[in-house]
Structures are given as structure tokens and as C-alpha cells.
Write a protein that holds these residues in place. Structure first.
Motif, short mmCIF file in Angstrom:
data_model
loop_
_atom_site.label_atom_id
_atom_site.label_comp_id
_atom_site.label_asym_id
_atom_site.label_seq_id
_atom_site.Cartn_x
_atom_site.Cartn_y
_atom_site.Cartn_z
N UNK A 241 -20.40 40.90 28.10
CA UNK A 241 -20.03 39.69 28.98
C UNK A 241 -20.63 38.50 28.26
N UNK A 242 -21.60 38.62 27.56
CA UNK A 242 -22.40 37.33 26.99
C UNK A 242 -21.25 37.09 25.74
N UNK A 243 -20.91 37.99 25.07
CA UNK A 243 -19.86 37.90 23.90
C UNK A 243 -18.56 37.34 24.32
N UNK A 244 -18.19 37.66 25.53
CA UNK A 244 -16.86 37.34 26.03
C UNK A 244 -17.10 36.04 26.34
N UNK A 245 -18.26 35.31 27.08
CA UNK A 245 -18.47 34.01 27.47
C UNK A 245 -18.40 33.30 26.27
N UNK A 246 -19.18 33.57 25.25
CA UNK A 246 -19.24 32.94 24.08
C UNK A 246 -17.66 32.53 23.42
N UNK A 247 -17.16 33.74 23.32
CA UNK A 247 -15.73 33.43 22.71
C UNK A 247 -15.06 32.55 23.51
N UNK A 248 -14.94 32.87 24.80
CA UNK A 248 -14.02 31.87 25.83
C UNK A 248 -14.55 30.50 26.15
N UNK A 249 -15.66 30.33 25.83
CA UNK A 249 -16.23 28.90 26.37
C UNK A 249 -16.95 28.29 25.33
N UNK A 250 -17.70 28.92 24.74
CA UNK A 250 -18.74 28.47 23.76
C UNK A 250 -18.01 27.71 22.47
N UNK A 251 -17.02 28.72 21.84
CA UNK A 251 -16.36 28.26 20.69
C UNK A 251 -15.39 27.14 21.10
N UNK A 252 -14.66 27.02 22.05
CA UNK A 252 -13.84 25.87 22.15
C UNK A 252 -14.55 24.65 22.52
N UNK A 253 -15.81 24.89 23.26
CA UNK A 253 -16.83 23.56 23.32
C UNK A 253 -17.23 22.92 22.37
N UNK A 254 -17.56 23.97 21.44
CA UNK A 254 -18.03 23.67 20.01
C UNK A 254 -16.89 22.86 19.15
N UNK A 255 -15.78 23.43 19.23
CA UNK A 255 -14.64 22.56 18.41
C UNK A 255 -14.45 21.10 19.11
N UNK A 256 -14.43 21.04 20.44
CA UNK A 256 -14.08 19.72 21.13
C UNK A 256 -15.20 18.91 20.75
N UNK A 257 -16.70 19.18 20.78
CA UNK A 257 -17.51 18.41 20.37
C UNK A 257 -17.51 17.74 18.96
N UNK A 258 -17.08 18.85 17.83
CA UNK A 258 -16.63 18.41 16.56
C UNK A 258 -15.48 17.41 16.60
N UNK A 259 -14.41 17.40 17.20
CA UNK A 259 -13.19 16.80 17.27
C UNK A 259 -13.90 15.31 17.73
N UNK A 260 -14.75 15.19 18.87
CA UNK A 260 -14.93 14.15 19.43
C UNK A 260 -16.07 13.32 18.38
N UNK A 261 -16.67 13.98 17.69
CA UNK A 261 -17.59 13.19 16.70
C UNK A 261 -16.94 12.77 15.47
N UNK A 262 -15.71 13.45 15.25
CA UNK A 262 -14.65 13.01 14.13
C UNK A 262 -14.05 11.74 14.53
N UNK A 263 -13.84 11.74 15.79
CA UNK A 263 -13.15 10.57 16.44
C UNK A 263 -13.61 9.48 16.37
N UNK A 264 -15.09 9.47 16.91
CA UNK A 264 -16.12 8.42 17.08
C UNK A 264 -16.59 7.88 15.70
N UNK A 265 -16.64 8.95 15.00
CA UNK A 265 -16.94 8.44 13.24
C UNK A 265 -15.63 7.34 12.87
N UNK A 266 -14.54 7.94 12.97
CA UNK A 266 -13.25 7.28 12.58
C UNK A 266 -13.30 5.88 13.12
#
Length: 119
Positions: free
Chosen positions: A47-72
Motif C-alpha cells: 500500500x505504501x508503494x502504491x501511495x508513493x507511486x500515485x501521490x508522491x511522484x506526481x507531487x514531486x513533479x509538480x513541485x519541480x515545475x513550480x520551482x522552475x516557473x518561479x525561477x523563470x
């Protein structure tokens, strides 16, 4: 002084060695405990792996995109501020710019000659 030492009889030593070896109940109990731990914990790990794959990875990708946008945005603001500073328009309002433009349009440019530089 004489050193006194108690000697143990051979049957006591044999019983002692027998206790050091695991008994059948201990082995069975240990195996049962390990099996229960694996059976109980494995579903939670899945269950922890499924939650990581379904929530954690997309959240990390969104955070990275927001940081890149702010940097730009920060970089473009810095570039705009530098450009504005280079043009000397920091404290000039829009009305002043229009007045300067009108004055420059109304000026008559006279070509410079060598005679104008003589004293």
C-alpha cells in the motif's frame, strides 16, 4: 592461599549444553513470529508503494515545475529591471516620457560643422 574451584559433574555440563541449543518449541515459535510479521507487514508495504507511486511522484513533479516557473519569472524580472536601469527610466513617469518625446520631435537638428566647434 589455595585456589578453590568447584568442579561440575558431567551430567550438569551436558544439561547446560542442551539448553544452549534451541528447542523445537523455540524454533517453531520464532518461525511463526517471522511468518506473522511478513504476512502483516507485506500488505502495508505494498500500500505504501502504491501511495508513493500515485501521490508522491506526481507531487514531486509538480513541485519541480513550480520551482522552475518561479525561477523563470525571477530571471525575467531581473532582466527587465536591468533593462529599465540601463535606459535610465527608473524614476520617469509615463507623462514625462511623452513630454520628452514631444520635445525631441519638435527640435530641429542642425548638422554640426567644423565652424561650430571653433571658439
Amino acid at each position: 592461599m589455595e585456589e578453590r574451584r568447584l568442579r561440575r559433574s558431567p551430567p550438569v555440563e551436558a544439561r547446560r549444553r542442551a539448553r544452549e541449543q534451541p528447542w523445537c518449541q523455540e524454533v517453531a515459535g520464532r518461525a511463526t513470529a517471522e511468518c506473522a510479521a511478513v504476512c502483516c507487514c507485506f500488505p502495508f508495504a505494498v500500500v505504501e508503494l502504491v501511495v508513493l507511486a500515485a501521490v508522491g511522484v506526481p507531487a514531486a513533479l509538480c513541485r519541480r515545475a513550480l520551482r522552475a516557473r518561479a525561477r523563470c519569472r525571477r530571471a525575467s524580472r531581473t532582466a527587465a529591471a536591468k533593462k529599465k536601469e540601463m535606459m535610465g527610466m527608473d524614476s520617469v513617469s509615463k507623462g514625462e516620457l511623452q513630454q520628452r518625446h514631444e520635445r525631441l520631435k519638435n527640435l530641429q537638428f542642425v548638422p554640426l560643422s567644423a565652424a561650430s566647434f571653433q571658439r
